[in-house]
Design a protein around this motif. Structure first.
Motif, short mmCIF file in Angstrom:
data_model
loop_
_atom_site.label_atom_id
_atom_site.label_comp_id
_atom_site.label_asym_id
_atom_site.label_seq_id
_atom_site.Cartn_x
_atom_site.Cartn_y
_atom_site.Cartn_z
N GLY A 1 106.83 19.83 42.48
CA GLY A 1 106.02 18.63 42.28
C GLY A 1 105.22 18.63 41.00
N GLY A 2 105.40 19.56 40.12
CA GLY A 2 104.67 19.57 38.86
C GLY A 2 104.01 20.92 38.61
N GLU A 3 103.52 21.11 37.40
CA GLU A 3 102.93 22.39 37.01
C GLU A 3 101.61 22.67 37.70
OE1 GLU A 3 102.68 22.73 32.85
OE2 GLU A 3 104.83 22.71 32.51
N ALA A 4 101.00 21.65 38.26
CA ALA A 4 99.74 21.88 38.97
C ALA A 4 99.95 22.71 40.23
CB ALA A 4 99.09 20.54 39.31
N HIS A 5 101.14 22.70 40.77
CA HIS A 5 101.44 23.46 41.99
C HIS A 5 102.30 24.66 41.60
CE1 HIS A 5 100.96 19.17 43.17
NE2 HIS A 5 100.08 19.72 44.02
N LEU A 6 101.67 25.70 41.15
CA LEU A 6 102.37 26.83 40.55
C LEU A 6 102.23 28.07 41.44
CD1 LEU A 6 103.93 27.75 37.99
CD2 LEU A 6 101.73 28.49 37.08
N VAL A 7 103.37 28.77 41.65
CA VAL A 7 103.40 30.06 42.35
C VAL A 7 103.87 31.11 41.33
CG1 VAL A 7 104.30 31.38 44.28
CG2 VAL A 7 103.94 28.91 44.50
#
Length: 456
Positions: free
Chosen positions: A301-307
């Motif tokens: 969903g985008g770079e804001a949701h990064l693992v």
């Protein structure tokens, strides 16, 4: 009155002169002893007249004279014997001690205990003999009357001491010969062991060389060998904005959960290297599996949701198995490396639904979508002119391109279990036979572009 006493005085003077002359004559003539035995057995108490012997003639000795002479001789002999035996014992013990010390210093080791035991026994025996000798000497001193028997007994004791010393010397010689023979045998055994050790060292050296050669051959074979039973792989020879592979999924990507897995062997990794990318017109970063140095990154969903997981990427041309799993329920996203979960983050795109109609690429990240439609799915073409759509005016970036090999790319519309991911990550396993239902390696259409190509 004077005339009265005159004859008496003349007589008295004449008597004194005669006595004086007789005494002087007796002294000049008599050279014999002036005493006689007063205690005799069966003889008269008064001395008998004997002719005076000459000055060089020995006189007859009485029994008492003989007894005193025997006592003096016995005492002198006893002192001489004691001094002689003491000197002999001191010298012998000193030389014996020196030889023992030299023997122990020279041979030591296995003979040390035997020498020490023999020396201790010898000292105990010598001490016992000396005590016995001293006790008999004390007894002989108290019974000096029986002197002849005492002298013979002392001679026997000295003879026994000499015999004991000879016996101990013979024992020491036997012990030394035994130790020397053992040392010679030990020396031969040591030489054999040294030769065997040298041979073993040579064999070990050759084995080490062979092992190094085998390791190089194995490493070379592993570099050419594909993991998990895969028969083909995608080769990305260099970083280029023209080199990538497009994927046409078998199912629409409108998903609420999924798992993406692949094997990658990068040649080099930049700050941002794209392995797997899916994007739409509205969001080019719906799914991304990236490398950054030794880190692995997974985005939904985008770079804001990064693992993110650190230290999982191996260099030196080694295959690494990576998986990214996500579920919109509670937004749980996890990242797996070589069958182990290395990162876990909740709340990632919680309640989100992946949109359909995007573009799926391997080895690149695309910012512009082509117009070619195939069943509602828009994929990048292999060449020719591409019309631009609003929001996707960009193209590929060479800095994001992947260089290396990739195989076993699969995608499921569910979250795989830990056991399933572990089986997929076995290099010697058959992970390539477990194909995904959205993207299946060897079944789904994957088109290489630029210089990318399939290799066996």
């Amino acid at each position: 009155m004077f005339l009265r006493w005159l004859p008496q005085a003349v007589c008295l003077v004449s008597v004194c002169v005669s006595l004086t002359l007789g005494y002087e004559d007796d002294i000049e003539v008599n050279y014999g002893d002036s005493y006689y035995n007063e205690i005799t057995e069966g003889e008269p108490l008064e001395p008998t007249a004997t002719p005076a012997p000459g000055p060089c003639k020995a006189t007859d000795m009485t029994k008492w004279d003989k007894l005193f002479s025997m006592l003096e001789n016995s005492q002198m002999r006893e002192n001489m014997l004691l001094q002689y035996s003491d000197d002999i014992i001191k010298v012998e013990l000193g030389s014996l001690r020196g030889e023992m010390l030299r023997f122990v210093a020279q041979y030591g080791g296995a003979c040390g205990v035997a020498v020490e035991t023999a020396g201790r026994r010898m000292s105990m025996q010598m001490e016992a003999r000396l005590r016995e000798s001293m006790e008999h000497l004390r007894q002989d001193r108290s019974t000096a009357a029986d002197n002849s028997a005492g002298n013979s007994h002392q001679e026997k004791l000295l003879q026994q001491l000499l015999t004991a010393a000879r016996t101990q010397a013979v024992r020491l010689i036997k012990l030394e010969n035994s130790c020397l023979s053992n040392l010679e045998a030990t020396g031969e055994n040591l030489q054999q062991e040294v030769a065997s050790a040298e041979m073993l060292v040579a064999v070990v050296t050759e084995l080490a060389k062979t092992r190094a050669v085998l390791e190089l051959a194995l490493k070379s074979a592993q570099q050419r060998h594909l993991p998990a039973g895969c028969e083909t792989a995608l080769l990305f020879p260099m970083r280029s904005r023209r080199i990538f592979s497009s994927v046409t999924p078998d199912l629409p990507l409108s998903l609420s959960s999924f798992t993406v897995c692949l094997w990658a062997k990068p040649v080099s990794v930049s700050n941002r290297t794209v392995l797997f990318s899916y994007g739409t017109k509205r969001n080019p970063y719906e799914i991304q599996l990236l490398l950054s140095g030794t880190r692995a990154l997974f985005t939904v969903g985008g770079e804001a949701h990064l693992v993110e997981a650190r230290g999982v990427v191996k260099g030196g041309g080694v295959w690494t198995h990576l998986c990214g799993a996500w579920s919109s329920e509670q937004g749980i996203a996890s990242l797996w490396a070589d069958g182990h979960r290395v990162a876990f983050t909740p709340g990632v795109a919680e309640g989100h639904m992946l949109p359909d109609g995007g573009s799926l690429q391997l080895g690149q990240e695309k910012n512009g979508l082509g117009q070619e439609k195939n069943g509602g799915v828009v994929s990048g073409g292999s060449g020719g002119s591409e019309s631009q759509m609003p929001g996707f005016e960009g193209g590929f970036d060479a800095k994001l391109a992947f260089a290396g090999k990739m195989t076993g790319v699969n995608m499921w519309d569910r979250v795989l279990t830990e056991e399933e991911i572990s089986q997929l990550a076995l290099q010697d396993g058959e992970g390539c036979e477990q194909r995904g239902n959205v993207v299946g390696w060897g079944l789904t259409e994957i088109v290489p572009h630029g210089g990318a190509q399939f290799i066996n």
